[in-house]
Design a protein around this motif. Structure first.
Motif, PDB file in Angstrom:
ATOM      1  N   ALA A 158       0.848  -1.192   0.000  1.00  0.00           N
ATOM      2  CA  ALA A 158       0.000   0.000   0.000  1.00  0.00           C
ATOM      3  C   ALA A 158       0.879   1.235   0.000  1.00  0.00           C
ATOM      4  O   ALA A 158       2.069   1.173   0.324  1.00  0.00           O
ATOM      5  N   GLY A 159       0.272   2.352  -0.348  1.00  0.00           N
ATOM      6  CA  GLY A 159       0.997   3.609  -0.321  1.00  0.00           C
ATOM      7  C   GLY A 159       0.063   4.735   0.059  1.00  0.00           C
ATOM      8  O   GLY A 159      -1.153   4.637  -0.128  1.00  0.00           O
ATOM      9  N   VAL A 160       0.630   5.787   0.624  1.00  0.00           N
ATOM     10  CA  VAL A 160      -0.161   6.966   0.957  1.00  0.00           C
ATOM     11  C   VAL A 160       0.626   8.182   0.507  1.00  0.00           C
ATOM     12  O   VAL A 160       1.776   8.384   0.880  1.00  0.00           O
ATOM     13  N   ALA A 161      -0.007   8.989  -0.315  1.00  0.00           N
ATOM     14  CA  ALA A 161       0.631  10.193  -0.850  1.00  0.00           C
ATOM     15  C   ALA A 161       0.532  11.333   0.160  1.00  0.00           C
ATOM     16  O   ALA A 161      -0.125  11.226   1.190  1.00  0.00           O
ATOM     17  N   ARG A 162       1.190  12.427  -0.171  1.00  0.00           N
ATOM     18  CA  ARG A 162       1.209  13.563   0.744  1.00  0.00           C
ATOM     19  C   ARG A 162      -0.191  14.122   0.975  1.00  0.00           C
ATOM     20  O   ARG A 162      -0.486  14.626   2.059  1.00  0.00           O
ATOM     21  N   ASP A 163      -1.067  13.987  -0.039  1.00  0.00           N
ATOM     22  CA  ASP A 163      -2.433  14.471   0.110  1.00  0.00           C
ATOM     23  C   ASP A 163      -3.329  13.406   0.741  1.00  0.00           C
ATOM     24  O   ASP A 163      -4.551  13.548   0.722  1.00  0.00           O
ATOM     25  N   CYS A 164      -2.697  12.348   1.266  1.00  0.00           N
ATOM     26  CA  CYS A 164      -3.398  11.272   1.985  1.00  0.00           C
ATOM     27  C   CYS A 164      -4.217  10.366   1.087  1.00  0.00           C
ATOM     28  O   CYS A 164      -4.992   9.546   1.597  1.00  0.00           O
ATOM     29  N   ILE A 165      -4.049  10.488  -0.216  1.00  0.00           N
ATOM     30  CA  ILE A 165      -4.682   9.519  -1.116  1.00  0.00           C
ATOM     31  C   ILE A 165      -3.939   8.199  -0.980  1.00  0.00           C
ATOM     32  O   ILE A 165      -2.710   8.159  -0.981  1.00  0.00           O
ATOM     33  N   THR A 166      -4.691   7.125  -0.831  1.00  0.00           N
ATOM     34  CA  THR A 166      -4.095   5.819  -0.604  1.00  0.00           C
ATOM     35  C   THR A 166      -4.310   4.897  -1.799  1.00  0.00           C
ATOM     36  O   THR A 166      -5.221   5.091  -2.606  1.00  0.00           O
ATOM     37  N   ASP A 167      -3.478   3.890  -1.872  1.00  0.00           N
ATOM     38  CA  ASP A 167      -3.566   2.898  -2.928  1.00  0.00           C
ATOM     39  C   ASP A 167      -3.168   1.566  -2.330  1.00  0.00           C
ATOM     40  O   ASP A 167      -2.236   1.506  -1.506  1.00  0.00           O
ATOM     41  N   TYR A 168      -3.866   0.508  -2.725  1.00  0.00           N
ATOM     42  CA  TYR A 168      -3.638  -0.805  -2.139  1.00  0.00           C
ATOM     43  C   TYR A 168      -3.471  -1.878  -3.203  1.00  0.00           C
ATOM     44  O   TYR A 168      -4.102  -1.815  -4.264  1.00  0.00           O
ATOM     45  N   ALA A 169      -2.659  -2.883  -2.879  1.00  0.00           N
ATOM     46  CA  ALA A 169      -2.589  -4.054  -3.735  1.00  0.00           C
ATOM     47  C   ALA A 169      -3.941  -4.773  -3.680  1.00  0.00           C
ATOM     48  O   ALA A 169      -4.610  -4.761  -2.639  1.00  0.00           O
ATOM     49  N   ASP A 170      -4.323  -5.375  -4.762  1.00  0.00           N
ATOM     50  CA  ASP A 170      -5.622  -6.046  -4.822  1.00  0.00           C
ATOM     51  C   ASP A 170      -5.776  -7.090  -3.716  1.00  0.00           C
ATOM     52  O   ASP A 170      -6.856  -7.277  -3.163  1.00  0.00           O
ATOM     53  N   SER A 171      -4.681  -7.746  -3.393  1.00  0.00           N
ATOM     54  CA  SER A 171      -4.743  -8.846  -2.427  1.00  0.00           C
ATOM     55  C   SER A 171      -5.055  -8.395  -1.003  1.00  0.00           C
ATOM     56  O   SER A 171      -5.453  -9.213  -0.177  1.00  0.00           O
ATOM     57  N   VAL A 172      -4.874  -7.099  -0.718  1.00  0.00           N
ATOM     58  CA  VAL A 172      -5.113  -6.612   0.653  1.00  0.00           C
ATOM     59  C   VAL A 172      -6.235  -5.586   0.709  1.00  0.00           C
ATOM     60  O   VAL A 172      -6.590  -5.127   1.805  1.00  0.00           O
ATOM     61  N   GLN A 173      -6.780  -5.226  -0.432  1.00  0.00           N
ATOM     62  CA  GLN A 173      -7.843  -4.223  -0.480  1.00  0.00           C
ATOM     63  C   GLN A 173      -8.989  -4.626   0.444  1.00  0.00           C
ATOM     64  O   GLN A 173      -9.475  -5.755   0.398  1.00  0.00           O
TER      65      GLN A 173
ATOM     66  N   ARG B 275      -8.875  -5.100   3.603  1.00  0.00           N
ATOM     67  CA  ARG B 275      -8.406  -5.721   4.854  1.00  0.00           C
ATOM     68  C   ARG B 275      -7.288  -4.926   5.513  1.00  0.00           C
ATOM     69  O   ARG B 275      -7.133  -4.936   6.728  1.00  0.00           O
ATOM     70  N   PHE B 276      -6.468  -4.280   4.714  1.00  0.00           N
ATOM     71  CA  PHE B 276      -5.351  -3.493   5.230  1.00  0.00           C
ATOM     72  C   PHE B 276      -5.655  -2.010   5.037  1.00  0.00           C
ATOM     73  O   PHE B 276      -6.348  -1.628   4.081  1.00  0.00           O
ATOM     74  N   SER B 277      -5.137  -1.195   5.928  1.00  0.00           N
ATOM     75  CA  SER B 277      -5.291   0.249   5.768  1.00  0.00           C
ATOM     76  C   SER B 277      -3.984   0.944   6.141  1.00  0.00           C
ATOM     77  O   SER B 277      -3.237   0.481   7.003  1.00  0.00           O
ATOM     78  N   ILE B 278      -3.744   2.064   5.464  1.00  0.00           N
ATOM     79  CA  ILE B 278      -2.542   2.853   5.698  1.00  0.00           C
ATOM     80  C   ILE B 278      -2.948   4.304   5.883  1.00  0.00           C
ATOM     81  O   ILE B 278      -3.888   4.780   5.245  1.00  0.00           O
ATOM     82  N   SER B 279      -2.274   4.984   6.772  1.00  0.00           N
ATOM     83  CA  SER B 279      -2.539   6.401   6.993  1.00  0.00           C
ATOM     84  C   SER B 279      -1.247   7.068   7.442  1.00  0.00           C
ATOM     85  O   SER B 279      -0.248   6.387   7.724  1.00  0.00           O
ATOM     86  N   ARG B 280      -1.262   8.375   7.514  1.00  0.00           N
ATOM     87  CA  ARG B 280      -0.062   9.104   7.917  1.00  0.00           C
ATOM     88  C   ARG B 280      -0.428  10.292   8.776  1.00  0.00           C
ATOM     89  O   ARG B 280      -1.502  10.866   8.638  1.00  0.00           O
ATOM     90  N   ASP B 281       0.495  10.657   9.650  1.00  0.00           N
ATOM     91  CA  ASP B 281       0.375  11.842  10.477  1.00  0.00           C
ATOM     92  C   ASP B 281       1.627  12.666  10.227  1.00  0.00           C
ATOM     93  O   ASP B 281       2.703  12.353  10.760  1.00  0.00           O
ATOM     94  N   ASP B 282       1.504  13.706   9.413  1.00  0.00           N
ATOM     95  CA  ASP B 282       2.674  14.483   9.047  1.00  0.00           C
ATOM     96  C   ASP B 282       3.239  15.281  10.221  1.00  0.00           C
ATOM     97  O   ASP B 282       4.413  15.621  10.231  1.00  0.00           O
TER      98      ASP B 282
END
Length: 121
Positions: free
Chosen positions: A49-64, A66-73
């Protein structure tokens, strides 16, 4: 120099959940994207998974879903949650950050040390 320190991980039963985090420290001006990767024995490292600076996230199909990613700048920290874990999710999980240092206008990739996730009953 920038350091990424990962925490969390460990042993969990199938169907269980885990929380991981990745904290960046050092000469940081700005963190662009933050990524979450894993490498299982005998396999290549892959993007989870990945999270961009604008907090847009992207996930691999296999974890969509079930997994989550976030950030606290404010804390330069990436948070990861894994649910409904399966034995095939066992791997060493790594974080990666694209960082603009406080002394350079250029961005550099940094990796965390990795944390082991084992899914077993």
């Amino acid at each position: 120099q920038v350091q990424l320190v990962e925490s969390g991980g460990g042993l969990v039963q199938p169907g269980g959940s885990l929380r991981l985090s990745c904290a960046a420290s050092g000469s940081i001006y700005r963190i662009h994207s933050m990524g979450w990767y894993r490498q299982a024995p005998g396999k290549q490292r892959e993007l989870v998974a990945g999270v961009a600076r604008d907090c847009i996230t992207d996930y691999a199909d296999s974890v969509q879903g079930r997994f989550s990613i976030s950030r606290d700048d404010a804390k330069n920290t990436e948070y990861r949650k894994m649910t409904s874990l399966k034995p095939e999710n066992a791997a060493v999980y790594y974080c990666k950050a694209i960082v603009v240092g406080s002394s350079s206008p250029y961005s550099t990739s940094y990796w965390g040390q990795g944390t082991q996730v084992t899914v077993s009953s």
